[in-house]
Scaffold this active site. Structure first.
Site, PDB file in Angstrom:
ATOM      1  N   ASP A  13       2.338   6.174  -8.238  1.00 51.00           N
ATOM      2  CA  ASP A  13       1.422   4.970  -8.218  1.00 51.00           C
ATOM      3  C   ASP A  13       2.000   3.792  -8.859  1.00 51.00           C
ATOM      4  O   ASP A  13       1.323   2.751  -9.294  1.00 51.00           O
ATOM      5  CB  ASP A  13       0.189   5.165  -8.534  1.00 51.00           C
ATOM      6  CG  ASP A  13      -0.605   6.290  -7.846  1.00 51.00           C
ATOM      7  OD1 ASP A  13      -0.326   6.766  -6.634  1.00 51.00           O
ATOM      8  OD2 ASP A  13      -1.052   7.256  -8.454  1.00 51.00           O
ATOM      9  N   GLY A  15       4.041   1.389  -7.644  1.00 53.73           N
ATOM     10  CA  GLY A  15       4.317   0.232  -6.656  1.00 53.73           C
ATOM     11  C   GLY A  15       5.699   0.412  -6.283  1.00 53.73           C
ATOM     12  O   GLY A  15       6.261  -0.536  -6.294  1.00 53.73           O
ATOM     13  N   ASN A  38       1.965  13.932   0.748  1.00 59.01           N
ATOM     14  CA  ASN A  38       0.858  13.994  -0.485  1.00 59.01           C
ATOM     15  C   ASN A  38       0.714  12.709  -1.193  1.00 59.01           C
ATOM     16  O   ASN A  38       0.112  12.449  -2.090  1.00 59.01           O
ATOM     17  CB  ASN A  38       1.083  15.058  -1.305  1.00 59.01           C
ATOM     18  CG  ASN A  38       2.537  15.298  -1.969  1.00 59.01           C
ATOM     19  OD1 ASN A  38       3.561  14.690  -1.268  1.00 59.01           O
ATOM     20  ND2 ASN A  38       2.557  15.795  -3.028  1.00 59.01           N
ATOM     21  N   HIS A  41       2.003   4.839  -0.042  1.00 59.89           N
ATOM     22  CA  HIS A  41       2.106   3.554  -0.634  1.00 59.89           C
ATOM     23  C   HIS A  41       1.857   2.706   0.553  1.00 59.89           C
ATOM     24  O   HIS A  41       1.924   3.012   1.957  1.00 59.89           O
ATOM     25  CB  HIS A  41       3.511   3.213  -0.995  1.00 59.89           C
ATOM     26  CG  HIS A  41       4.614   3.948  -0.143  1.00 59.89           C
ATOM     27  ND1 HIS A  41       5.272   4.958  -0.428  1.00 59.89           N
ATOM     28  CD2 HIS A  41       5.217   3.153   0.969  1.00 59.89           C
ATOM     29  CE1 HIS A  41       6.333   5.126   0.547  1.00 59.89           C
ATOM     30  NE2 HIS A  41       6.298   4.129   1.315  1.00 59.89           N
ATOM     31  N   THR A 241       3.707  18.190  -9.757  1.00 59.68           N
ATOM     32  CA  THR A 241       3.823  18.312  -7.984  1.00 59.68           C
ATOM     33  C   THR A 241       4.812  19.556  -7.978  1.00 59.68           C
ATOM     34  O   THR A 241       5.247  20.063  -8.878  1.00 59.68           O
ATOM     35  CB  THR A 241       4.585  17.119  -7.343  1.00 59.68           C
ATOM     36  OG1 THR A 241       4.265  17.296  -5.795  1.00 59.68           O
ATOM     37  CG2 THR A 241       5.842  16.687  -7.704  1.00 59.68           C
ATOM     38  N   GLY A 304      -7.663   8.366  -1.764  1.00 58.88           N
ATOM     39  CA  GLY A 304      -8.837   7.390  -2.145  1.00 58.88           C
ATOM     40  C   GLY A 304      -9.396   7.777  -3.513  1.00 58.88           C
ATOM     41  O   GLY A 304     -10.338   7.220  -3.824  1.00 58.88           O
ATOM     42  N   LYS A 306     -10.023   7.868  -7.472  1.00 56.48           N
ATOM     43  CA  LYS A 306      -9.983   6.819  -8.487  1.00 56.48           C
ATOM     44  C   LYS A 306      -8.666   7.380  -9.478  1.00 56.48           C
ATOM     45  O   LYS A 306      -8.781   8.545 -10.045  1.00 56.48           O
ATOM     46  CB  LYS A 306     -11.288   6.613  -9.158  1.00 56.48           C
ATOM     47  CG  LYS A 306     -11.259   5.709 -10.145  1.00 56.48           C
ATOM     48  CD  LYS A 306     -12.696   5.624 -10.628  1.00 56.48           C
ATOM     49  CE  LYS A 306     -12.808   4.361 -11.886  1.00 56.48           C
ATOM     50  NZ  LYS A 306     -14.009   4.348 -12.493  1.00 56.48           N
ATOM     51  N   LEU A 334       2.415  -6.667 -13.732  1.00 55.94           N
ATOM     52  CA  LEU A 334       2.244  -7.309 -14.810  1.00 55.94           C
ATOM     53  C   LEU A 334       0.815  -8.395 -14.750  1.00 55.94           C
ATOM     54  O   LEU A 334       0.414  -8.535 -15.802  1.00 55.94           O
ATOM     55  CB  LEU A 334       3.370  -8.365 -15.181  1.00 55.94           C
ATOM     56  CG  LEU A 334       3.430  -9.156 -16.608  1.00 55.94           C
ATOM     57  CD1 LEU A 334       3.637  -8.389 -17.566  1.00 55.94           C
ATOM     58  CD2 LEU A 334       4.618 -10.145 -16.259  1.00 55.94           C
TER      59      LEU A 334
END
Length: 432
Positions: A13, A15, A38, A41, A241, A304, A306, A334
């Site tokens: 996660d 980016g 799984n 992005h 994983t 989804g 958190k 940033l």
């Protein structure tokens, strides 16, 4: 000119989607080399959002070839659904712009079912890993156990029944032990034959295709999924994983030799997040953690769920720099730090009264470490949309420089919003 491998340097996660899309304009071929559907992005192109989980990012860009390598486990139903969803958004996907390795392993319904059954059982005993229940792990188990059904098997209906019998011998024994009804041979045969015509047109001998293109001078971008700290060997085991996520897997998972991989770009979030279970030394459960989660929209693209949030952990990223051979990093999000009065960066840990500079491999030791922080002054000005160093507040630049120094790798790219053009280019990895 060089090829580029993109890997996450944290727990995923980071980016990667935006950065891969940004780099894909410079690439001819974009390759997925591990994982499955799984890890998702979101790409934002001209105001349109595209959510991907299995297909390489290059598939949404005209003129680019997208490749799913042999290191990926492919759920054919998820593949077809994703192709149809993108087609509805106007994206054309044909064998002219998508190839799938003929030796890639298929995820079957029995893999998804086993994944869910194990997670349910582990939840009751307090030992769950927090998988996405999509069958990734069980599919990799069958691959290593030499009983997997692969893409190429869909084309050989004479030998397919014997391979189905082999995989069912294993899975039905497990299901009997779990008190679950067995799966019939015909159920799996029907499942496979129903997708064969949709999947087979994309199959190719990917290692050979990539070697030919490399020799012709094609620029190849390797797109990793998840993050280095979820690597089956180098991650926070067992909360990892089921595949290798480090840069070396780009070679094994595509069939291209490691000498041709080129620049290793580590995607690195300006703070830290994690989904699911497992150690997280810098986790913040206070209002700052909530601030980071809300401002950073920290919810999983696929599940989804958190995400847990915390301060930047330089010790962990330094570890990823070493295990990946990272050449430079792309520092993302940033702008999420805008407005915080002070910022902390973890530089090491205390373990049983002793200072250490890396996260130990032992699960017990990981649970006992206490982070050692340096504190930096924050900034009030907005960094959103900055496209040059001159657009950044002095304290933001100081933060970036501190990160570079602590992890032992330079910033090649700096991302200041989800928009692909809101990026400060320091070094073009393709020209390194």
């Amino acid at each position: 000119m060089t090829n580029v491998v993109v890997v996450g340097s944290q727990w995923g996660d980071e980016g990667k989607g935006k950065i891969v899309d940004w780099l894909s304009e410079r690439a001819d071929i974009v390759v997925r080399f591990q994982g499955g559907h799984n890890a998702g992005h979101t790409l934002v192109i001209d105001g349109t959002s595209y959510k991907l989980s299995l297909l390489p990012s290059g598939v949404v860009r005209p003129g680019k070839m997208a490749v799913i390598g042999n290191g990926v486990v492919v759920d054919p139903h998820a593949l077809i659904a994703e192709i149809e969803k993108l087609s509805a958004q106007g994206v054309t996907i044909t064998p002219d712009n998508l190839r799938i390795a003929d030796n890639a392993t298929l995820i079957l319904s029995l893999h998804r079912e086993l994944d869910a059954m194990r997670e349910d059982a582990a939840s009751n005993s307090g030992t769950k890993i927090g998988t996405t229940r999509r069958g990734i792990g069980p599919a990799y188990e069958d691959k290593v156990g030499r009983r997997a059904i692969r893409v190429m098997d869909l084309a050989d209906l004479d030998s397919l029944p014997g391979k189905v019998d082999r995989i069912l011998t294993h899975h039905n024994a497990l299901r009997r032990g779990l008190g679950v009804a067995e799966v019939s041979h015909q159920t799996i045969m029907d499942e496979l034959t129903s997708v064969a015509e949709r999947v087979l047109p994309f199959r190719d001998t990917v290692w050979l295709f990539l070697d030919k293109e490399r020799r012709k001078g094609a620029r190849i971008l390797f797109e990793g999924a998840q993050g280095s700290l979820l690597d089956i060997d180098h991650g926070t085991y067992p909360f990892v994983t089921s595949s290798n996520t480090v840069a070396g897997q780009a070679a094994a998972g595509s069939g291209m030799g490691p000498g041709s991989l080129g620049y290793i770009l580590g995607i690195t979030k300006a703070y830290t997040t994690r989904v699911g279970e497992g150690p997280f030394p810098t986790e913040l459960t206070d209002e700052i953690g909530q601030f980071l989660g809300e401002k950073g929209h920290e919810f999983g693209t696929v599940t989804g769920r958190k995400r847990r949030c915390g301060w930047f952990d330089a010790a962990l990223v330094r570890q990823s720099v070493a295990t990946n051979g990272i050449t430079g990093i792309a520092l993302t999000k940033l702008d999420v730090l805008d407005g915080l009065e002070e910022l902390k960066i973890c530089v090491g840990y205390m373990l049983d009264g002793e200072q250490i500079d890396h996260l130990p491999a032992s699960q017990g030791a990981q649970a006992r470490v206490e982070p050692i922080y340096v504190t930096l002054e924050g900034w009030k000005e907005s960094t959103v949309g900055a496209r040059s160093w001159a657009d950044l507040p002095a304290q933001a630049i100081k933060y970036v420089r501190q990160v570079e120094e602590l992890i032992g790798a330079p910033v090649a790219l700096l991302s200041t919003s989800p928009e692909r053009d809101d990026t400060i280019l320091v070094t073009d990895p393709f020209e390194d």
